[in-house]
Design an enzyme around this catalytic site. Structure first.
Site, PDB file in Angstrom:
ATOM      1  N   TYR A  22       0.805  -1.234   0.000  1.00  0.00           N
ATOM      2  CA  TYR A  22       0.000   0.000   0.000  1.00  0.00           C
ATOM      3  C   TYR A  22       0.836   1.282   0.000  1.00  0.00           C
ATOM      4  CZ  TYR A  22      -3.632  -3.352   0.990  1.00  0.00           C
ATOM      5  OH  TYR A  22      -4.466  -4.430   0.914  1.00  0.00           O
ATOM      6  N   HIS A  23       2.135   1.165  -0.325  1.00  0.00           N
ATOM      7  CA  HIS A  23       2.946   2.388  -0.357  1.00  0.00           C
ATOM      8  C   HIS A  23       2.629   3.261  -1.565  1.00  0.00           C
ATOM      9  CE1 HIS A  23       5.524   1.551   3.067  1.00  0.00           C
ATOM     10  NE2 HIS A  23       5.410   0.280   2.719  1.00  0.00           N
ATOM     11  N   THR A  24       2.012   2.653  -2.582  1.00  0.00           N
ATOM     12  CA  THR A  24       1.715   3.441  -3.779  1.00  0.00           C
ATOM     13  C   THR A  24       0.230   3.803  -3.856  1.00  0.00           C
ATOM     14  OG1 THR A  24       1.467   1.367  -4.968  1.00  0.00           O
ATOM     15  CG2 THR A  24       3.578   2.472  -5.191  1.00  0.00           C
TER      16      THR A  24
END
Ligand code: COA
Length: 220
Positions: free
Chosen positions: A75-77
């Site tokens: 979910y970093h992007t």
């Protein structure tokens, strides 16, 4: 048996689950969302995942030591504004986001690269990292310590190396590759493969000659 082991380890002050599941990784063999084809083996490869995205590995793949499959982007992007996973960290304890939006539903709608698919007869060298979203075909060799990303098209029966991994050589010409893919020896049952073992190796002849003979004998 497993419960007893966990109990005994706990007495010794060892967290069993922490040993098997260091942070967010798990041994490939223990990963619930991975599928390994017949014959495929690994030497303790690790899977890093924050989602249930599938990791599919075909038949008769060889996976060396220290290989890592990074199945999703954690979910970093999720946001173009920040790479910080706000929902996963700041809303760790909450089930809903402001306005009552279900946290899991929100996350499942988030667009990120995830899932890895690998074909048959792929040799993954020592220390290789495979990134989210990668799809590989059959017969590929991945050189030690390479980082395989989804950015380059990787042909069947190629040798790839480096970071990001790029094609450094082809094992065969296109015609041979097509024929080997058509034969699809990995779909033979194990007994048949074993009975034909000698045909996989060149005994005194060149590699090219033995491939030619193999294709002649088993080609369609
Ligand atoms: C991929 C591999 C099989 C290629 O072997 P090879 O066909 O003999 O290739 P070479 O050693 O001749 O190398 C060919 C080129 O690739 C480069 N190369 C080889 N391995 C590389 C690697 N891991 N990373 C980056 N480049 C690599 C070489 O430098 C050479 O480049 P050049 O043509 O510019 O000089 C081998 O390098 C490898 O990584 N084997 C995996 C070993 C392993 O993990 N063993 C674990 C036991 S299961």
């Amino acid at each position: 048996m497993c419960r007893l082991r966990i109990f005994l380890w706990r007495l010794l002050g060892i967290d069993y689950h922490q040993i098997l599941r260091v942070q967010d990784n798990v041994f490939l063999k223990k990963d619930k969302f991975s599928e390994l084809g017949e014959g495929t083996y690994d030497n303790g490869a690790l899977v890093f995942r924050w989602t249930q995205a599938p990791l599919r590995i075909g038949k008769y793949c060889s996976i060396a030591n220290n290989v890592r499959f990074i199945v999703d982007e954690g979910y970093h992007t999720a946001s173009g504004i920040t790479s910080f996973p706000i929902v996963n960290t700041l809303f760790k304890e909450e089930k809903t986001l402001p306005d009552g939006v279900d946290k899991n539903e929100f996350l499942s709608a988030v667009n990120q690269r995830e899932g890895i698919t690998i074909g048959h007869d792929v040799w993954i060298g020592m220390g290789v990292h495979i990134m989210p979203g990668v799809t590989l075909g059959n017969g590929i060799t991945i050189a030690a310590n390479s980082v395989v990303t989804g950015s380059t098209e990787i042909p069947d029966y190629s040798i790839i190396a480096g970071t990001p991994a790029k094609v450094i050589a082809m094992k065969h010409d296109k015609d041979v590759i097509n024929k080997l893919n058509d034969i699809a020896w990995w779909d033979w049952d194990k007994k048949t493969i074993k009975s034909r073992v000698k045909d996989f190796y060149s005994s005194g002849q060149t590699k090219e000659e033995s491939i030619e003979q193999f294709i002649k004998k088993y080609g369609k």
